[in-house]
Every structure is written in structure tokens, then in C-alpha cells.
Design a protein around this motif. Structure first.
Motif, PDB file in Angstrom:
ATOM      1  N   LEU A  71      23.905  -8.613 -52.192  1.00 31.99           N
ATOM      2  CA  LEU A  71      24.207  -8.782 -50.877  1.00 31.99           C
ATOM      3  C   LEU A  71      22.922  -8.585 -50.336  1.00 31.99           C
ATOM      4  O   LEU A  71      22.237  -7.391 -50.343  1.00 31.99           O
ATOM      5  N   ALA A  72      22.459  -9.694 -49.250  1.00 33.08           N
ATOM      6  CA  ALA A  72      21.403  -9.313 -48.509  1.00 33.08           C
ATOM      7  C   ALA A  72      21.730  -8.612 -47.246  1.00 33.08           C
ATOM      8  O   ALA A  72      22.834  -8.755 -46.825  1.00 33.08           O
ATOM      9  N   PRO A  73      20.809  -7.966 -46.567  1.00 34.30           N
ATOM     10  CA  PRO A  73      20.808  -6.732 -45.615  1.00 34.30           C
ATOM     11  C   PRO A  73      20.979  -7.658 -44.416  1.00 34.30           C
ATOM     12  O   PRO A  73      21.119  -9.012 -44.358  1.00 34.30           O
ATOM     13  N   GLU A  74      21.350  -6.978 -43.269  1.00 40.23           N
ATOM     14  CA  GLU A  74      21.541  -7.271 -41.820  1.00 40.23           C
ATOM     15  C   GLU A  74      22.558  -8.160 -41.607  1.00 40.23           C
ATOM     16  O   GLU A  74      22.552  -9.418 -40.811  1.00 40.23           O
ATOM     17  N   GLY A  75      23.600  -8.043 -42.413  1.00 41.53           N
ATOM     18  CA  GLY A  75      24.829  -8.696 -42.319  1.00 41.53           C
ATOM     19  C   GLY A  75      25.040  -9.871 -43.254  1.00 41.53           C
ATOM     20  O   GLY A  75      25.986 -10.713 -43.038  1.00 41.53           O
ATOM     21  N   TYR A  76      23.942 -10.323 -43.796  1.00 39.31           N
ATOM     22  CA  TYR A  76      24.053 -11.657 -44.579  1.00 39.31           C
ATOM     23  C   TYR A  76      25.144 -11.775 -45.615  1.00 39.31           C
ATOM     24  O   TYR A  76      25.614 -12.706 -45.811  1.00 39.31           O
ATOM     25  N   GLY A  77      25.087 -10.699 -46.539  1.00 35.43           N
ATOM     26  CA  GLY A  77      25.838 -10.528 -47.752  1.00 35.43           C
ATOM     27  C   GLY A  77      25.655 -11.356 -48.789  1.00 35.43           C
ATOM     28  O   GLY A  77      24.350 -11.524 -49.059  1.00 35.43           O
ATOM     29  N   GLU A  78      26.354 -12.043 -49.693  1.00 35.69           N
ATOM     30  CA  GLU A  78      26.413 -12.378 -50.911  1.00 35.69           C
ATOM     31  C   GLU A  78      25.314 -13.552 -50.956  1.00 35.69           C
ATOM     32  O   GLU A  78      25.431 -14.560 -50.205  1.00 35.69           O
ATOM     33  N   ILE A  79      24.196 -13.446 -51.711  1.00 37.53           N
ATOM     34  CA  ILE A  79      23.418 -14.302 -52.099  1.00 37.53           C
ATOM     35  C   ILE A  79      23.423 -14.667 -53.537  1.00 37.53           C
ATOM     36  O   ILE A  79      22.679 -15.732 -54.075  1.00 37.53           O
ATOM     37  N   ILE A  80      23.781 -13.858 -54.302  1.00 35.81           N
ATOM     38  CA  ILE A  80      23.699 -14.102 -55.795  1.00 35.81           C
ATOM     39  C   ILE A  80      24.881 -13.429 -56.319  1.00 35.81           C
ATOM     40  O   ILE A  80      25.517 -12.569 -55.670  1.00 35.81           O
ATOM     41  N   GLY A  81      25.705 -14.197 -57.169  1.00 34.02           N
ATOM     42  CA  GLY A  81      26.614 -13.813 -58.260  1.00 34.02           C
ATOM     43  C   GLY A  81      26.382 -13.856 -59.574  1.00 34.02           C
ATOM     44  O   GLY A  81      25.763 -15.006 -60.026  1.00 34.02           O
TER      45      GLY A  81
END
Ligand code: 4AD
Ligand code: MG
Length: 429
Positions: free
Chosen positions: A345-355
């Protein structure tokens, strides 16, 4: 022929130059015409004096319209009053095409800008994003190339779902119906038996029924798969990958990050290792993360937003309950109701970038899981064969490139991270 970056670098000062591009801004008086010219490398102010031209030619240059195409010859001067510190005194010019009414001015609605995306791509902000995006893609490939992974290519028209039937796009195929690929994963899994470590970058398709700030129906998916790696080993690779991508953007795209007003301090922070938190820990500490979920609930887009607002680096969330993910994830031998998987999960509210995660590599376990998901083993015969002939422990992941670009650029919507977004409501231009 020079590029504007040659001039801004100082190497042409006091000398003749010839550049070509598009009129980015212009204004004129009876005596002088100012044109800010842009090319792919930047913008520079050019000035034409009435004295140096015939009346007819001066009229042409002083009435040049926005986004008209032209080449300019002239002498370069340093000038701190000019927008980028240099000015070209025009001695001659050629207009290739003079525009009437370029449709973009300031303050246009989002839908209109999407309708004319083919023209909006010329804007300074969009150009900056495109350059950052180009760096992200090249950094991804560079990283895996340096790590000894082989680049491979897998089909887009497929007969098996990897991520469940509900987001499959169906297309006609000579009297049959096939699907557009949701993920290269299963094909990558076949290829580790020859190459051990593989990666690919290509489009993936998801028939997402709702339009959100982070979903596209066609997105760029960067995926890797490696034999002999476990869940932790794969996360080690991914955190170094993300660090590498961000580092390359920071060193190569300072100007562009400035153009889009990205807070660079947020990116300078992105150094491995990243925290690894179990799903059950997130649930146990719901309150601390500003969410209210109970064990067994999925961590959705809104929850990820709350959780990651509280972090200044990406975090891994691991060991989800198996019902929350698709069938191929390997159950944790120490607690088989949870799986050896991770989302980054990417910071600053971005969330999932990888599964990603570890794959089931034992035949009986896989058959059981497929049964639980009502999947027909015959359709997956080739995927099952991998568990029959020389199966090995292995792991992999998929990274949404457009989401990474959105995060690195600090954009509000994934639609601004790709030139031609495809969503439930948009297939044009
Ligand atoms: O989490 P997902 O669905 O995982 C897979 O497809 C695995 N088979 C990948 C693998 O292990 N090889 O998708 C992976 C990533 C997500 O984390 C997200 O970043 C991105 O793909 N993604 C999307 N990006 C934009 N629009 C969508 N509709 C996306 N769906 C997934
Ligand atoms: Mg996912």
C-alpha cells in the motif's frame, strides 16, 4: 536544429540557433512580438522586432496563434526577465501551420478535458507527467534486467481467468468467446520452469463496473515471477524495486516534479525496508488506523486510504484470510486459514499498488482450492501440469503502473496518470 533544452543549458548563449515547436504563448505591440515557443524539452521566449521584418512577415509572427507550429532562427541571449532565463532574438522563422481557435484555454471542466485529451496531452503538466511515467517504466525494466530477470511476453486473449469471473471482458474469437487478460501471472508461472526469474509489462483488462479514482478498465500491469522465492523473499525484491523507481524519478525528473508541484520531501523518504503488517494486526488495531473492520472483512479502498494516510512510506499487508483473495495463494502452513500473500500500500492515502505472494505449488492443495472456488480443473489443465512436472516453491507479484505514476506524481485520479484512460464511461479518444 537545436532543442530548447540546449538553449536553457547555456551552451548556445550569444550564438545562432534554430529551434522548432509550437506557440505556447504570444503577445505583440506595434514594434515587438513575443512568442514563447515550446518543444518536447521545455519553453523559451522568442522576440521579433518590427525593424527586422517586412510588414507582411511581422504581421505573421505578431499574430501567431496558440499551438501553431513554427521554426525560429535567431541569436540566444541570457535574460532574467524571460520566463526560463533566455531569450532568442528572431532573425527568421517559418510557420508550418497556423491554427484557428485552439480549443483549450484555462478552467475547463474535467469531462471536456477528457474529450479533448488528444490536445490536452500537450499541456506542461501533462507533458511532465508523461516524462515521469516514461522514467517509471524504464526504471522498472532496468531494475529487473539488473537483477537477472528475463523479459517475456504473454497473450492478451486468453481462455482462463486469474482474478475471478466478475471482471472479465469477453471478446468474440472465431465463433468462440474468449477473455482479455487480467494478469500475465499464470503464463509467467509456466515460464519460470525455463528461465527461473521472469517479468513482463503489458496491459491488463478489468471490466470494473464502477468508476473510482483508482480503477481503469485497461491498465498497465508490471508483473514478475521467480522460482525458489518465498513471500518474504518477494517482498524484499519489491521494496528494492520501489526504492529504485522513486530514486530514478528523483534524480532524472526534478524539473517535471516541480512543474506538477509535487512535494519532493514525500518521495525522498521512500527507502527500503517497508513495514510488514499482518492483516490480523490491522484488524486488531483498527481504531489506531481510523477504520472499523472485523476479522474477515476486506480492506477496501476507503480503509486503505485511512490506513495509509498515517504512513510516510509504503507498507506491506500480509496474511489475509484466504476467502478474501483468489484461489492460487498458498495457505500458511502454520495457520492454513490465512495465506502467504501481500499487498503493498502506497502512503498518503493511495493504498494498493501491488498484489502478490507465494503460489500453491502442491497439486492436491491447488485442486482443493479450485474446488472451493467452483473452478473446472480441465480448463486449467496447463496450470495444473506445472504442479505435476517438477513443481517448485515460487512467488510473484503484479504492480499497477498507472497507480504508481499517480502516487509518485501526487495526482488525485488515475485518469491523469495515463494518456487515454479507459473507464466504464469512456472509450474516446
Ligand atoms: O491485485 P491484482 O488483481 O493481482 C493480480 O492480478 C495478480 N495476478 C498479480 C500477480 O501476482 N502477478 O492486481 C495487481 C495490481 C494491483 O495491486 C493494482 O495496483 C493494479 O494491479 N490494478 C489496477 N490498476 C488500475 N485499474 C484497475 N482496475 C486495477 N486492478 C488492479
Ligand atoms: Mg489486489
Amino acid at each position: 536544429m537545436d532543442h530548447i533544452s540546449d538553449i536553457l543549458g547555456g551552451a548556445r548563449t550569444g550564438r545562432e540557433t534554430e529551434i522548432r515547436g509550437w506557440a505556447y504563448r504570444s503577445r505583440a505591440s506595434a514594434k515587438t512580438a513575443f512568442i514563447v515557443l515550446r518543444d518536447s524539452t521545455g519553453i523559451v521566449q522568442c522576440v521579433a522586432s518590427r525593424d527586422n521584418f517586412t510588414e507582411e512577415k511581422f504581421k505573421q509572427i505578431s499574430s501567431i496563434t496558440l499551438e501553431s507550429s513554427l521554426s525560429i532562427r535567431g541569436t540566444v541571449f541570457q535574460d532574467s526577465r524571460a520566463p526560463t532565463g533566455y531569450e532568442i532574438k528572431i532573425s527568421d522563422f517559418t510557420i508550418y501551420q497556423r491554427n484557428e481557435n485552439f480549443p483549450i484555454s484555462r478552467d475547463l471542466g474535467e469531462e471536456f478535458l477528457l474529450d479533448i485529451r488528444h490536445l490536452w496531452v500537450r499541456s506542461q503538466e501533462f507533458t511532465a507527467m508523461l516524462k515521469i511515467r516514461s522514467t517509471v517504466f524504464s526504471a522498472f525494466s532496468e531494475f529487473f534486467h539488473n537483477e537477472g530477470f528475463y523479459e517475456v511476453h504473454t497473450p492478451m486473449m486468453v481462455s482462463t481467468a486469474t482474478e475471478g469471473g466478475s471482471t472479465l471482458f469477453k471478446v468474440p474469437f472465431f465463433g468462440e468467446e474468449v477473455s482479455l487478460s487480467q494478469s500475465a501471472q499464470f503464463y509467467l508461472e509456466t515460464l519460470i520452469f525455463s528461465l527461473e526469474k521472469v517479468y513482463t509489462v503489458g496491459p491488463s483488462f478489468r471490466a470494473e463496473k464502477s468508476r473510482t479514482w483508482r480503477h481503469l478498465t485497461e491498465y498497465w500491469h508490471a508483473e514478475a515471477e521467480a522460482a525458489w522465492l518465498d513471500n518474504n523473499g518477494m517482498m524484499d525484491v519489491e521494496e528494492r524495486l520501489i526504492e529504485h523507481i522513486v530514486k530514478r524519478v528523483l534524480s532524472e525528473r526534478q524539473n517535471e516534479l516541480g512543474t506538477i508541484k509535487r512535494d519532493i520531501s514525500k518521495l525522498e523518504n521512500i527507502k527500503a525496508p517497508f513495514e510488514r503488517i499482518r492483516y490480523s494486526e490491522i484488524i486488531r488495531n483498527s481504531e489506531k488506523y481510523g477504520i472499523s473492520l472485523k476479522y474477515g472483512d476486506d480492506i477496501g479502498m476507503d480503509e486503505e486510504r485511512e490506513i495509509t494516510k498515517r504512513f510516510d512510506k509504503p507498507i506491506f499487508v500480509t496474511h489475509y484470510p484466504s476467502e478474501l483473495k483468489t484461489f492460487y495463494h498458498r495457505p500458511d502452513p502454520e495457520n492454513p486459514s490465512e495465506i502467504l500473500c501481500h499487498d503493498l500500500l502506497a502512503p498518503e492515502g493511495y493504498g494498493e499498488i501491488i498484489g502478490g505472494g507465494e503460489r500453491i505449488w502442491e497439486m492436491d492443495v491447488l485442486l482443493n482450492r479450485m474446488k472451493a472456488y467452483n473452478l473446472n480443473p480441465e480448463e486449467y489443465y496447463w496450470y495444473l501440469d506445472l504442479r505435476k512436472y517438477g513443481s517448485v516453491p515460487h512467488s510473484g507479484f503484479g504492480l499497477g503502473m498507472d497507480r504508481v505514476v499517480m502516487w509518485i506524481c501526487g495526482l488525485k485520479s488515475i485518469r491523469d496518470a495515463i494518456p487515454y484512460p479507459r473507464t466504464i464511461r469512456r472509450i474516446k479518444p
